[in-house]
Every structure is written in C-alpha cells, then in structure tokens.
Design an enzyme around this catalytic site. Structure first.
Site, PDB file in Angstrom:
ATOM      1  N   ASP A 173      11.918   0.285  15.467  1.00 44.32           N
ATOM      2  CA  ASP A 173      11.047   1.465  15.601  1.00 44.32           C
ATOM      3  C   ASP A 173      11.643   2.528  16.516  1.00 44.32           C
ATOM      4  OD1 ASP A 173       9.168   0.194  13.970  1.00 44.32           O
ATOM      5  OD2 ASP A 173       8.126  -0.691  15.672  1.00 44.32           O
ATOM      6  N   GLU A 197      -0.526   7.859   6.322  1.00 48.49           N
ATOM      7  CA  GLU A 197       0.736   7.233   5.925  1.00 48.49           C
ATOM      8  C   GLU A 197       1.059   7.563   4.478  1.00 48.49           C
ATOM      9  OE1 GLU A 197       1.318   3.047   6.807  1.00 48.49           O
ATOM     10  OE2 GLU A 197      -0.165   3.165   8.410  1.00 48.49           O
ATOM     11  N   ARG A 236      10.779  -8.391   8.065  1.00 48.78           N
ATOM     12  CA  ARG A 236      12.012  -9.106   8.396  1.00 48.78           C
ATOM     13  C   ARG A 236      12.964  -8.135   9.078  1.00 48.78           C
ATOM     14  NH1 ARG A 236      14.274 -14.063   7.253  1.00 48.78           N
ATOM     15  NH2 ARG A 236      16.548 -14.144   7.294  1.00 48.78           N
ATOM     16  N   HIS A 290       5.838   3.586  10.489  1.00 43.72           N
ATOM     17  CA  HIS A 290       5.197   2.822  11.563  1.00 43.72           C
ATOM     18  C   HIS A 290       3.883   3.499  11.919  1.00 43.72           C
ATOM     19  CE1 HIS A 290       4.952   0.159  15.025  1.00 43.72           C
ATOM     20  NE2 HIS A 290       4.599   1.198  15.749  1.00 43.72           N
ATOM     21  N   ASN A 336      11.645   3.854   7.266  1.00 50.27           N
ATOM     22  CA  ASN A 336      10.535   2.950   7.561  1.00 50.27           C
ATOM     23  C   ASN A 336       9.351   3.794   8.008  1.00 50.27           C
ATOM     24  OD1 ASN A 336       9.210   0.422   8.004  1.00 50.27           O
ATOM     25  ND2 ASN A 336       9.539   0.673  10.192  1.00 50.27           N
ATOM     26  N   SER A 373       0.818  -1.208   0.000  1.00 53.73           N
ATOM     27  CA  SER A 373       0.000   0.000   0.000  1.00 53.73           C
ATOM     28  C   SER A 373       0.855   1.264   0.000  1.00 53.73           C
ATOM     29  CB  SER A 373      -0.925  -0.016   1.220  1.00 53.73           C
ATOM     30  OG  SER A 373      -1.600   1.205   1.361  1.00 53.73           O
ATOM     31  N   ARG A 389      20.244 -14.356   8.903  1.00 51.29           N
ATOM     32  CA  ARG A 389      19.876 -13.046   8.379  1.00 51.29           C
ATOM     33  C   ARG A 389      20.993 -12.454   7.532  1.00 51.29           C
ATOM     34  NH1 ARG A 389      18.020  -9.225  13.013  1.00 51.29           N
ATOM     35  NH2 ARG A 389      19.429 -10.441  14.310  1.00 51.29           N
TER      36      ARG A 389
END
Length: 217
Positions: free
Chosen positions: A147, A176, A93, A111, A109, A14, A67
């Site tokens: 975060d 957002e 991830r 949130h 990022n 989205s 990872r």
C-alpha cells in the site's frame, strides 16, 4: 488497440465487476482479457465467466510459502493471454520484489482508505478509531512495499459519528467502483507519467468542489 488487462481476485470480485462493466463501453481503452483467482471458492470466478471473460484458477495454497513458484505459474498464464496490465481486486497474496519490479508501472491496486493514511489490514476500523471526518479509497501502483506505491486516483466520502466498519465500507465501496475504472483508463491511454514516487497525470485538473465533514452550520 485496446490494452489487454488481467484482474487478480481472491473473493467476490466487486471491483472486478465494475472494471468489466466499464470496459464494455466502446471508447474504453482496455479490455478485460483474463480474471485469475488464487482460490477455488472465489465467487468472482463465476461472475467473470457469466460476463464472458476468460478465467484461470492458480491456487496459492499448494505453493505454501514459495511465492516465487506461485508467481512463475501466474506469469505463465499472463503470458499465455498476452496480458499488458494488471489490476488487483481483493487479491489476498503478497508478491515478491522481483514480480513487482517486472510489472512496475503496469500493475494497479485499490485500497479502501486515503493513503498514506491507514494502510494494511482493517482500514475502516483504523479510520473510525482515529476519528477522521473524511475517508475514501485510493488506486495506486503496486510496489514491493504494501500500500505504498505511487497514488493514481483518490475518492473521498464523509464519515459520520454513527458509522460502523460495515456502513463505512459500503459507502467507500461505491466510490471504489467509480475511481478504479478511471485509473485504468488513465493508465491504458498513457496519460500517467511516473516521476520517482509520484504520478503525474497528463492534462489533469483539480475539482472546484470541496468535501468538508461535518458541515458548518
């Protein structure tokens, strides 16, 4: 020259779609050069292809808990497409400290809460259980701590007594889609200066408006 951006997704994409749409404008300082998913069933891959954006599938499941090995494969794809900036859009991830250090100041990022409140899982549920009257979304730099990176842009929405996690999520998603392109614009134009754990925005100004919830009679 426009900065080359990769968007990393795990699902429907989205926010990815909002960034792709914003980047279509002639004056936008970045181009979405690549969309990477770690899941083959991510609906966002088809959306990116339909928009004419190059895609890559690097499934994380075969790497298990390794990872670093997954990140080497990811970095190879990023290098191949000459990526300069990364935006995470529902990428499920966690990264190693080495990877976040390598992309320090270049990876964003988003949130769905007003960080530092309600980090981690179920932020909408956390907000409703806390009884807050205002919630929202935060675009921040990615660091090794989840975060917790320096905050770039935030947008707020009112919370009503009748909200559910679903209705609150839908309303926050709208904001957002407004603030993520703005954060990428600021980063791509070099208007963000990092000072320890804080962002300084060049020529920034605060709005003269206030959001108060509930409103007084």
């Amino acid at each position: 020259m426009k900065r080359r951006v990769a968007i990393l997704i795990s699902g429907r994409g989205s926010n990815m779609a909002a960034l792709i749409e914003a980047a279509k404008t002639a004056d936008f300082p970045a181009e979405i050069a690549l969309v990477v998913s770690n899941r083959a069933d991510a609906a966002g891959l088809a959306r990116a292809k339909a928009a004419g954006v190059a895609t890559a599938l690097i499934e994380s499941k075969p790497f298990g808990k390794d990872r670093a090995a997954f990140e080497r494969a990811l970095q190879s794809s990023l290098d191949q497409h000459r990526i300069e900036l990364i935006c995470l859009g529902g990428f499920m991830r966690l990264f190693t400290a080495d990877f976040t250090r390598h992309w320090s100041g270049r990876m964003l990022n988003i949130h769905p809460s007003l960080l530092p409140s309600f980090p981690g899982l179920d932020p909408h549920g956390q907000a409703l259980r806390a009884g807050v009257r205002i919630s929202g979304a935060t675009v921040h730099f990615v660091t090794a701590e989840t975060d917790a990176g320096p905050i770039v842009v935030q947008g707020a929405v009112p919370v009503s007594d009748h909200d559910t996690t679903e209705t609150l999520s839908e309303r926050i998603l709208e904001i957002e889609h407004r603030i993520y392109p703005e954060a990428l614009r600021l980063l791509a134009t070099g208007k963000i200066r990092l000072e320890q754990d804080r962002c300084r925005i060049e020529a920034s100004a605060t709005s003269g408006n206030f959001l108060i919830s509930p409103t007084a009679s």
